[in-house]
Motif scaffolding. Structure first.
Motif, short mmCIF file in Angstrom:
data_model
loop_
_atom_site.label_atom_id
_atom_site.label_comp_id
_atom_site.label_asym_id
_atom_site.label_seq_id
_atom_site.Cartn_x
_atom_site.Cartn_y
_atom_site.Cartn_z
N TYR A 36 -1.22 11.04 13.27
CA TYR A 36 -2.00 10.41 12.20
C TYR A 36 -1.58 10.95 10.84
O TYR A 36 -1.37 10.19 9.90
CB TYR A 36 -3.49 10.65 12.44
N SER A 37 -1.43 12.27 10.74
CA SER A 37 -1.04 12.88 9.47
C SER A 37 0.35 12.41 9.05
O SER A 37 0.58 12.12 7.87
CB SER A 37 -1.04 14.40 9.59
N PHE A 38 1.26 12.35 10.00
CA PHE A 38 2.62 11.92 9.71
C PHE A 38 2.64 10.48 9.20
O PHE A 38 3.27 10.18 8.19
CB PHE A 38 3.49 12.05 10.96
N LEU A 39 1.93 9.60 9.89
CA LEU A 39 1.92 8.19 9.49
C LEU A 39 1.21 7.98 8.16
O LEU A 39 1.62 7.15 7.35
CB LEU A 39 1.25 7.35 10.58
N THR A 40 0.16 8.75 7.92
CA THR A 40 -0.55 8.65 6.65
C THR A 40 0.35 9.06 5.50
O THR A 40 0.37 8.43 4.44
CB THR A 40 -1.82 9.51 6.67
N ARG A 41 1.11 10.11 5.70
CA ARG A 41 2.04 10.56 4.66
C ARG A 41 3.11 9.50 4.39
O ARG A 41 3.48 9.26 3.25
CB ARG A 41 2.70 11.87 5.06
N GLU A 42 3.58 8.84 5.45
CA GLU A 42 4.57 7.77 5.27
C GLU A 42 3.97 6.61 4.49
O GLU A 42 4.64 6.03 3.65
CB GLU A 42 5.05 7.26 6.63
N THR A 43 2.73 6.28 4.76
CA THR A 43 2.11 5.15 4.07
C THR A 43 1.90 5.46 2.59
O THR A 43 1.97 4.55 1.77
CB THR A 43 0.77 4.75 4.70
N GLU A 44 1.67 6.70 2.26
CA GLU A 44 1.50 7.06 0.85
C GLU A 44 2.78 6.78 0.07
O GLU A 44 2.74 6.25 -1.03
CB GLU A 44 1.11 8.53 0.71
N GLY A 45 3.92 7.13 0.65
CA GLY A 45 5.20 6.85 0.01
C GLY A 45 5.45 5.36 -0.08
O GLY A 45 5.96 4.87 -1.09
N GLY A 46 5.09 4.62 0.96
CA GLY A 46 5.25 3.18 0.95
C GLY A 46 4.36 2.52 -0.08
O GLY A 46 4.75 1.53 -0.72
N TYR A 47 3.17 3.06 -0.26
CA TYR A 47 2.25 2.50 -1.25
C TYR A 47 2.80 2.67 -2.66
O TYR A 47 2.72 1.75 -3.48
CB TYR A 47 0.88 3.16 -1.15
N GLU A 48 3.37 3.83 -2.94
CA GLU A 48 3.95 4.06 -4.26
C GLU A 48 5.10 3.09 -4.53
O GLU A 48 5.22 2.55 -5.62
CB GLU A 48 4.43 5.51 -4.39
N PHE A 49 5.93 2.88 -3.52
CA PHE A 49 7.06 1.96 -3.67
C PHE A 49 6.56 0.53 -3.88
O PHE A 49 7.06 -0.20 -4.72
CB PHE A 49 7.97 2.04 -2.45
N LEU A 50 5.54 0.14 -3.12
CA LEU A 50 4.95 -1.18 -3.26
C LEU A 50 4.36 -1.37 -4.65
O LEU A 50 4.53 -2.42 -5.27
CB LEU A 50 3.87 -1.39 -2.20
N ARG A 51 3.71 -0.36 -5.15
CA ARG A 51 3.13 -0.43 -6.49
C ARG A 51 4.21 -0.61 -7.56
O ARG A 51 4.06 -1.36 -8.51
CB ARG A 51 2.30 0.81 -6.77
N GLN A 52 5.34 0.09 -7.39
CA GLN A 52 6.44 -0.04 -8.33
C GLN A 52 7.01 -1.47 -8.32
O GLN A 52 7.32 -2.03 -9.36
CB GLN A 52 7.55 0.95 -8.01
N VAL A 53 7.12 -2.04 -7.13
CA VAL A 53 7.64 -3.41 -7.01
C VAL A 53 6.68 -4.37 -7.70
O VAL A 53 7.11 -5.29 -8.40
CB VAL A 53 7.83 -3.79 -5.53
N GLN A 54 5.39 -4.16 -7.54
CA GLN A 54 4.41 -5.03 -8.17
C GLN A 54 4.45 -4.90 -9.70
O GLN A 54 4.30 -5.88 -10.40
CB GLN A 54 3.01 -4.71 -7.66
N GLU A 55 4.65 -3.69 -10.20
CA GLU A 55 4.73 -3.49 -11.64
C GLU A 55 5.97 -4.15 -12.24
O GLU A 55 5.92 -4.68 -13.35
CB GLU A 55 4.71 -2.00 -11.98
N GLU A 56 7.07 -4.12 -11.51
CA GLU A 56 8.30 -4.76 -11.99
C GLU A 56 8.13 -6.27 -12.05
O GLU A 56 8.72 -6.93 -12.89
CB GLU A 56 9.47 -4.41 -11.08
N LYS A 57 7.33 -6.79 -11.16
CA LYS A 57 7.12 -8.23 -11.08
C LYS A 57 6.40 -8.74 -12.32
O LYS A 57 6.67 -9.83 -12.80
CB LYS A 57 6.32 -8.56 -9.82
N TYR A 58 5.50 -7.96 -12.84
CA TYR A 58 4.69 -8.43 -13.96
C TYR A 58 5.22 -7.92 -15.25
O TYR A 58 5.56 -7.36 -15.90
CB TYR A 58 3.22 -8.00 -13.79
#
Length: 58
Positions: A36-58
């Motif tokens: 659970y800890s490992f997957l949660t840490r992976e999702t945090e990195g994915g969330y940051e990347f997703l947020r960057q993609v969304q910011e570039e879009k707008y």
């Protein structure tokens, strides 16, 4: 011309992010806190990347 055939990278990232969150939830429910800890840490990195993609879009 065929831009409707291209997949939206933001949509793909959201799908992967949600899949990881679901895996983490299942690991937590089964009692595997280390996984659970490992997957949660992976999702945090994915969330940051997703947020960057969304910011570039707008």
């Amino acid at each position: 011309m065929f831009s409707f055939l291209k997949q939206n990278p933001e949509k793909i990232l959201k799908k992967e992010y949600n899949a990881k969150l679901e895996q983490a939830m299942k690991a937590q429910r089964s009692g595997d806190i280390e996984k659970y800890s490992f997957l949660t840490r992976e999702t945090e990195g994915g969330y940051e990347f997703l947020r960057q993609v969304q910011e570039e879009k707008y």
